[in-house]
Design a protein around this motif. Structure first.
Motif, PDB file in Angstrom:
ATOM      1  N   MET A  11       0.787  -1.213   0.000  1.00  0.00           N
ATOM      2  CA  MET A  11       0.000   0.000   0.000  1.00  0.00           C
ATOM      3  C   MET A  11       0.822   1.267   0.000  1.00  0.00           C
ATOM      4  N   ILE A  12       1.871   1.240   0.800  1.00  0.00           N
ATOM      5  CA  ILE A  12       2.491   2.523   1.118  1.00  0.00           C
ATOM      6  C   ILE A  12       3.786   2.710   0.357  1.00  0.00           C
ATOM      7  N   LYS A  13       3.935   3.912  -0.117  1.00  0.00           N
ATOM      8  CA  LYS A  13       5.123   4.252  -0.886  1.00  0.00           C
ATOM      9  C   LYS A  13       6.371   4.150  -0.020  1.00  0.00           C
ATOM     10  N   GLU A  14       7.467   3.719  -0.631  1.00  0.00           N
ATOM     11  CA  GLU A  14       8.732   3.766   0.096  1.00  0.00           C
ATOM     12  C   GLU A  14       9.277   5.168  -0.004  1.00  0.00           C
ATOM     13  N   SER A  15       9.708   5.661   1.133  1.00  0.00           N
ATOM     14  CA  SER A  15      10.278   7.002   1.080  1.00  0.00           C
ATOM     15  C   SER A  15      11.802   6.878   1.012  1.00  0.00           C
TER      16      SER A  15
ATOM     17  N   TRP C 286      -9.250   7.833 -13.995  1.00  0.00           N
ATOM     18  CA  TRP C 286      -7.934   8.453 -13.799  1.00  0.00           C
ATOM     19  C   TRP C 286      -8.085   9.765 -13.028  1.00  0.00           C
ATOM     20  N   CYS C 287      -9.118  10.551 -13.413  1.00  0.00           N
ATOM     21  CA  CYS C 287      -9.356  11.820 -12.714  1.00  0.00           C
ATOM     22  C   CYS C 287      -9.643  11.561 -11.240  1.00  0.00           C
ATOM     23  N   ALA C 288     -10.489  10.546 -11.000  1.00  0.00           N
ATOM     24  CA  ALA C 288     -10.807  10.211  -9.612  1.00  0.00           C
ATOM     25  C   ALA C 288      -9.526   9.817  -8.885  1.00  0.00           C
ATOM     26  N   LEU C 289      -8.690   9.080  -9.581  1.00  0.00           N
ATOM     27  CA  LEU C 289      -7.430   8.629  -8.986  1.00  0.00           C
ATOM     28  C   LEU C 289      -6.535   9.815  -8.640  1.00  0.00           C
ATOM     29  N   GLU C 290      -6.488  10.788  -9.548  1.00  0.00           N
ATOM     30  CA  GLU C 290      -5.669  11.984  -9.290  1.00  0.00           C
ATOM     31  C   GLU C 290      -6.121  12.663  -8.001  1.00  0.00           C
ATOM     32  N   MET C 291      -7.447  12.734  -7.843  1.00  0.00           N
ATOM     33  CA  MET C 291      -7.992  13.349  -6.635  1.00  0.00           C
ATOM     34  C   MET C 291      -7.590  12.547  -5.402  1.00  0.00           C
ATOM     35  N   LEU C 292      -7.758  11.231  -5.513  1.00  0.00           N
ATOM     36  CA  LEU C 292      -7.441  10.381  -4.362  1.00  0.00           C
ATOM     37  C   LEU C 292      -5.961  10.479  -4.010  1.00  0.00           C
ATOM     38  N   LYS C 293      -5.132  10.640  -5.040  1.00  0.00           N
ATOM     39  CA  LYS C 293      -3.698  10.771  -4.790  1.00  0.00           C
ATOM     40  C   LYS C 293      -3.410  11.976  -3.902  1.00  0.00           C
ATOM     41  N   ARG C 298       0.200   9.308   0.929  1.00  0.00           N
ATOM     42  CA  ARG C 298       1.136   8.311   1.414  1.00  0.00           C
ATOM     43  C   ARG C 298       0.902   6.928   0.819  1.00  0.00           C
ATOM     44  N   LEU C 299      -0.265   6.722   0.218  1.00  0.00           N
ATOM     45  CA  LEU C 299      -0.571   5.394  -0.302  1.00  0.00           C
ATOM     46  C   LEU C 299      -0.007   5.220  -1.710  1.00  0.00           C
ATOM     47  N   LYS C 300       0.307   3.989  -2.036  1.00  0.00           N
ATOM     48  CA  LYS C 300       0.835   3.681  -3.364  1.00  0.00           C
ATOM     49  C   LYS C 300      -0.257   3.897  -4.410  1.00  0.00           C
ATOM     50  N   VAL C 301       0.165   4.381  -5.566  1.00  0.00           N
ATOM     51  CA  VAL C 301      -0.821   4.693  -6.603  1.00  0.00           C
ATOM     52  C   VAL C 301      -1.539   3.425  -7.058  1.00  0.00           C
ATOM     53  N   ASN C 302      -0.798   2.348  -7.235  1.00  0.00           N
ATOM     54  CA  ASN C 302      -1.421   1.121  -7.714  1.00  0.00           C
ATOM     55  C   ASN C 302      -2.433   0.582  -6.721  1.00  0.00           C
ATOM     56  N   PHE C 303      -2.123   0.755  -5.444  1.00  0.00           N
ATOM     57  CA  PHE C 303      -3.073   0.295  -4.438  1.00  0.00           C
ATOM     58  C   PHE C 303      -4.335   1.145  -4.491  1.00  0.00           C
TER      59      PHE C 303
END
Lengths: 499, 368, 363
Positions: A11-15, C286-293, C298-303
């Motif tokens: 889930m979490i990015k590596e910093s 993708w737009c929704a994803l940009e917002m969520l990002k 801190r969360l990974k984009v793929n997740f």
């Protein structure tokens, strides 16, 4: 690792990035010591094929591999002065050897392994290259035959292959980088490019990737390119390989990088694009209209290969409306005796065809032909008569198999044949929508692929309309003026003929 | 890693998910032709013909018929009679009996139009007599009857002996306020099936028929076409001794409609059609190679055709059906308010229509 | 896999085109006939111009903000905790819009084939494809859209089949007569143009060379022309009342096409429309994803993408008839039209304040 840790990692990015732990940096350095006879002999201990000759009267010791060296050269330059010559002649010979003086034990051993002769004279060591292995004569390529144009193909001997390129490109700008890959095999890999035409970005990238390879042995070009792939999971080849020197030279002058592996009769070029696999050097030796027609034919063949059987399955399983009136009765009639659903019927026949192909490839040519006849006529005809398949399916399967062989690159054609199975499966599950899901997946995958970091779908995406005339058709030479955009050459114009 | 996961996920999905709407070719009974007849109690009798292509049995087609309230109702009865899954996607011809058509085809057509599997290219024909009997009868010297009808209709419409009438055209003309739909009529002729003129519809109701003799002229008036042939007796009624007969083929016809509005007068419509054809047969005294004499024949033909056209026009006006689409041209010559303000169906019989057909011989064959 | 390469003008143009065209194109002629009556196809010009004006409005944002991403513009003036609910709301609208467009396509397809298979099976495959594209990043999405563009552009050639049945006199000389204009439905027509506003989020992926606004306008005009052409043919082939009675006139028209070796092309061609639908869906997701990002940096984009698609898949279970999906889609497109106009306006106001605030500092 606990589950929560795994999840966290997902889930979490590596910093911040980890420091690179370079394992290859601190190897023991003993090989860089000055060579001694004792050490060398120790290295070659238990190598019964090594030859060690002593000439105590001249204080000279020779170490070499008998089967790797050119006997005549060895005897003329080294043995005969030693055997028959006076002290004076021996010292003259040693004088000649001065440029081959070596200070590194590792270097000496490597060179002996590469067909050199190690000469020890007191504290001095020389290594003189008299490499001449047994060699196959130049013959036609089995996998890439052409009708018109040069017929010679590379051989397993790298010097012969390099000579064939040098002979075609008499330019000092043709540069060759020599690299060695394989911790045991120490295979020589050559990177060729033409200075001022190639974009050095690709040369550096290719070099970097080859240098990163750490493996025991590299046996073939098709093996090394898989170590260099951008996407290792892809079904598509990301480097174009060819056995034809003329094809390779054309890639060189187009500004691409060429790699060759000692012991392999094929060379690879990069960067490459999906569409490049559909062109053959033949296209350029024929009149342009013919060349264009054949290229278009190949793209049609591609569509036939991937879609024919899948369409058959989809139409007979789900979309009966699409069958024209005149065909539907014939189709129904031939289907009515078949005990399996179309999907199984199609898979059965496709597998049979693949078996035939593989058997034909493994067997000697003459028996291979027999297999072709047995498979083609007996199985095809008998399967229909026995009611195992419908004859229209036989036509679909056969034409898509034939079409797949139209694609010049064997690797690409094999990939495409494999994709076909996926599409047939999808067609059997979801009909036309399944086929289109499959095609969508293929296109998505293709558009994410890169070859040496440049887009795999080059003239289509990124869109380069200029290049289309040398990809989908083969325009007359007068309009093929620029090098392909993909090679990003600093020297764009290739043809200045004024007419 | 991610990619492998995705790949596995996809694979699992594919294996787990089965599609279940199989229409495997040999297990389905694709109706080729259907017939609709009116029986008492306001019920309809539906007949269907399903071609069979199983080499192990001799049967060429499977026939089913049943009586019920609606066609969908009847379908359920068929389904119980056959081992095949009945589907509609390959229907080519729909036959309606004249009696049913007189009552109205509204329910039938509306029922078909909603079905997504039925092609808009289904041919519609009216049967003079009993539709089911015609479809179920076997004609010795012809293909299986359903195919025979389909090909007959197709050939005749390309030669413009009848107008091309598919579901799409029928529906389109129904909805258009400036034109009324038509459909070909066929009938049993003992050994064969023949076309028997053109059925005229007001909305979905059959109101009249054009004789097959006049069908070609009707087609000329209805629109532009190529192909088709016609024979004419050039004799005037008073001298029937002399042989005077002409036949021409490869006709190319183009039609133009002129609308004229005058105050306090009915709308005046002129239909001009130019017909070119090659003369294949001529029995008579005049010489075709002579320009003046040929023009004489041409004029005669034009005059005869125009007479016929005007007669047809009268017939149409009497029946109050605008099958030729004159309304479309009238509509396009008026303002929207005037058009909506006028009840075209009522005005139509009053309109003064003048048909002017001109024939021109393109060539006259090998003989001079 | 995210490449730092910027979008090229050609890709952007085609990408915008692919986003805009979608499942609404199938219904469009019917809506035009219903709302505007005779010669309703002409109004598409108007809608096209409206869309162009809207793009120009976004162009103002681009110009004033000097190509800064809208997140930077907003976060410079408005505290983050106030923005988070806005981001989430926008993400919700876009995620729903994408997932409904996909579901609508599948439900329409099921009228023609696979009537009893669960639509969610198809939805799952579609969502997997969308997820795959999402993980590839915008540049690759745009690249893929170009390839798909070439795969469907030959569609236009098929319309030659209708020239025989096309008749100008069927179109009548009347302008917009016999229609019943309803505001909501004409917004539905406009929603077939919606999709261009996603360029608001693409600022960060472009540079001077992209000519973002120009490309978007070009893409929009290609969309307009395609729609115009389609509508023109439908109006000439069908009579007005007939057109009003058809749910999917375009599909029915395709059923008309007949080749010697294959008939009923709608069965195949409908599958091809998947390509344009896919890109409408992907872009909204993708737009929704940009917002969520922005909300969960801190969360990974793929997740995030996985969770997004998972929730979309689950939400797609709720409406299960074509009408329900249509209603959802109408409501969402209404909101989307609002966003397309409102968001740039808000941004302009914010930017003006920022410029006023920063000017004295410069002097």
């Amino acid at each position: 690792m606990t589950l929560s840790q795994v999840l966290r990692q997902m889930m979490i990015k590596e910093s911040g990035s980890n420091p690179n732990n370079d394992s290859s940096a601190n190897l023991p350095d003993q090989d860089n010591q000055p060579p001694t006879l004792a050490h060398t002999l120790e290295e070659f201990k238990d190598c019964s094929d090594v030859t060690h000759e002593s000439f105590p009267e001249h204080q000279v010791e020779l170490i070499y591999f008998d089967q790797l060296v050119d006997k005549e050269k060895l005897s003329r330059h080294i043995l005969s002065p030693l055997l028959t010559g006076t002290e004076q002649e021996v010292s003259k010979m040693l004088l000649h050897l001065q440029p081959f003086h070596t200070n590194s034990s590792k270097d000496l051993i490597l060179n002996i392994l590469a067909g050199g002769v190690g000469v020890f004279h007191g504290p001095n060591a020389f290594v003189f290259n008299v490499y001449s292995p047994e060699n196959r004569s130049i013959s036609q390529s089995e996998t890439e035959t052409v009708i018109t144009g040069p017929h010679d193909a590379f051989t397993e001997q790298i010097n012969t292959s390099l000579a064939m390129i040098r002979a075609r490109l008499r330019s000092s700008h043709l540069k060759v980088i020599k690299l060695s890959v394989g911790e045991v095999s120490k295979t020589e890999v050559y990177l060729l490019y033409i200075k001022d035409i190639v974009n050095m970005r690709f040369v550096d990238e290719a070099k970097k990737r080859i240098e990163k390879i750490e493996v025991d042995a590299i046996l073939d070009t098709n093996m090394i390119i898989q170590y260099m792939d951008d996407n290792k999971y892809s079904i598509f080849p990301q480097f174009l390989t060819s056995e034809r020197p003329d094809a390779i030279v054309s890639k060189l002058v187009a500004g691409r990088v060429v790699g060759m592996v000692d012991g392999s009769p094929s060379a690879f070029t990069a960067p490459t694009s999906f569409f490049e696999f559909f062109s053959s050097s033949d296209d350029y030796y024929q009149r342009w209209i013919l060349g264009s027609a054949i290229r278009l034919l190949r793209f049609i063949a591609f569509i036939i290969t991937i879609s024919f059987t899948a369409m058959y399955v989809s139409v007979t399983t789900f979309h009966y409306e699409m069958i024209p009136e005149n065909l539907i009765l014939t189709l129904t009639e031939s289907r009515s005796r078949v005990p399996f659903p179309p999907l199984y019927e199609a898979l059965l026949m496709e597998v049979t065809i693949e078996l035939l192909r593989e058997a034909g490839a493994r067997l000697p040519t003459k028996i291979g032909q027999t297999i072709g006849i047995v498979g083609g006529i007996v199985i095809g005809q008998a399967a229909v008569q026995a009611g195992l398949t419908s004859n229209i399916l036989i036509i679909a399967v056969a034409s898509s198999a034939i079409a797949s062989f139209v694609i010049p690159s064997y690797v690409m054609s094999a990939s495409i044949r494999l994709i076909r199975f996926g599409l047939i499966l999808l067609a059997g599950l979801f009909g036309n929508l399944g086929i289109l899901f499959g095609i969508t997946a293929i296109v998505i995958h293709l558009s994410s692929l890169t070859s040496l970091g440049s887009s795999y779908l080059n003239p289509v995406a990124p869109f380069e309309p200029k290049d289309w005339k040398d990809i989908f058709i083969r325009a007359p030479f007068s309009s093929l003026r620029a090098r392909p955009t993909q090679s990003d050459s600093p020297n764009k114009v290739r043809n200045k003929t004024r007419r | 890693m991610n990619r492998m996961l995705l790949f596995l996920l996809t694979l699992v999905t594919l294996i787990v998910l089965p599609g279940c709407d199989y229409r495997i070719l040999e297990r389905i009974g694709f109706t080729y032709a259907g017939s609709y007849d009116l029986v008492e109690d306001n019920q309809i009798e539906v007949g269907i013909s399903i071609p069979r292509a199983d080499p192990t049995i001799k049967l060429v087609r499977e026939l089913h018929s049943a009586i019920g309230k609606s066609s969908k109702d009847v379908r359920l009865k068929f389904a119980q009679q056959t081992d095949l899954l009945l589907v509609n996607g390959q229907i080519r011809v729909l036959l309606y009996s004249e009696a049913l058509a007189r009552k109205s085809l509204s329910d039938q057509i509306k029922g078909i139009v909603r079905d997504t599997s039925i092609s808009p290219l289904v041919k519609i024909a009216i049967v003079n007599g009993n539709a089911k009997e015609l479809l179920f009868k076997n004609y010795k010297q012809h293909l299986s009857t359903d195919k025979y009808i389909n090909r007959l209709l197709e050939k005749e419409s390309t030669n413009h002996q009848i107008p091309r009438t598919t579901l799409y055209e029928f529906e389109r003309d129904y909805y258009d306020d400036g034109v009324d739909p038509v459909a070909p009529v066929i009938k049993d002729d003992g050994e064969n099936i023949t076309t028997d003129g053109i059925a005229l519809f007001r909305d979905y109701d059959f109101v009249g028929k054009i004789n097959s003799k006049d069908a070609l002229v009707f087609c000329i008036l209805r629109g532009n076409f190529k192909k088709g042939s016609m024979s004419l007796d050039l004799n005037s009624k008073n001298d029937d001794n002399a042989q005077n007969y002409i036949m021409f083929t490869s006709m190319i016809s183009s039609k133009k409609v002129y609308v004229e509005h005058k105050a306090n007068e009915p709308i005046h419509v002129v239909i001009k059609a130019m017909i070119k054809g090659s003369i294949h047969e001529y029995i008579g005294d005049l010489k075709l190679s002579d320009d003046a004499q040929r023009h004489q024949i041409e004029n005669k033909v034009s005059q005869l055709l125009s007479e016929r056209a005007n007669r047809i026009m009268k017939q149409l006006q009497e029946k109050k059906v605008d099958s030729l689409g004159i309304g479309m041209h009238v509509r396009n010559s008026m303002s929207y308010k005037d058009w909506k303000g006028m009840n075209w169906r009522e005005v139509y019989p009053e309109v003064k229509v003048d048909c002017q057909l001109h024939f021109k011989a393109k060539d006259y064959g090998k003989a001079r | 896999m995210e490449t730092s390469e910027k979008l090229s003008p050609f890709h952007t143009t085609i990408f915008i085109y692919m986003i805009q065209t979608g499942v609404m194109g199938l219904i469009l002629p019917q809506l035009l006939a219903e709302n505007f009556g005779t010669n309703g196809w002409i109004t598409l010009f108007g809608f096209g111009i409206l869309a162009t004006l809207n793009i120009l409005l976004i162009g103002v944002v681009y110009k004033l903000g000097q190509g800064k991403s809208i997140f930077r513009i907003l976060e410079q003036s408005i505290p983050k905790f106030m923005l988070v609910p806005v981001y989430l709301a926008l993400a919700l609208v876009w995620a729903l819009l994408g997932c409904m467009a996909g579901k609508e396509y599948i439900l329409i397809f099921q009228m023609y084939a696979f009537p009893t298979t669960s639509p969610m099976e198809f939805n799952l495959i579609l969502d997997i494809l969308v997820f795959w594209l999402l993980t590839m990043g915008l540049y690759n999405i745009a690249k893929a859209s170009t390839v798909f563009f070439w795969l469907i552009v030959w569609f236009v050639l098929l319309l030659f089949f209708f020239y025989a049945d096309f008749s100008w006199s069927r179109m009548t000389p009347f302008l917009f007569k016999g229609g019943k204009l309803s505001l909501l439905e004409s917004l539905d027509i406009y929603s077939s143009f919606v999709g261009y506003e996603t360029i608001l989020l693409m600022f960060a992926y472009t540079n001077q060379k992209t000519k973002l606004i120009k490309s978007a306008m070009l893409g929009n005009s290609i969309t307009t022309l395609t729609y115009l052409y389609l509508a023109l043919i439908t109006f000439g082939v069908y009579s007005l009342e007939q057109l009003k009675s058809k749910a999917f006139p375009l599909l029915e028209m395709l059923a008309y096409i007949r080749f010697p070796f294959v008939e009923r092309m709608e069965n195949l061609l409908f599958g091809f429309i998947l390509f344009t639908v896919l890109f409408s869906v992907v872009t909204y997701e993708w737009c929704a994803l940009e917002m969520l990002k922005q909300v969960f940096p801190r969360l990974k984009v793929n997740f995030l993408a996985f969770m997004l698609m998972l929730s979309c898949f689950v939400i797609a279970y709720i409406p299960d008839t074509l009408n329900e999906v249509g209603d959802w889609l109408s409501t969402l497109s209404l909101i989307e039209c609002g966003i397309a106009v409102g968001l740039p306006l808000v941004l302009i106001v914010v930017l003006l304040f920022q410029n006023i605030g920063s000017r004295p500092a410069h002097e």
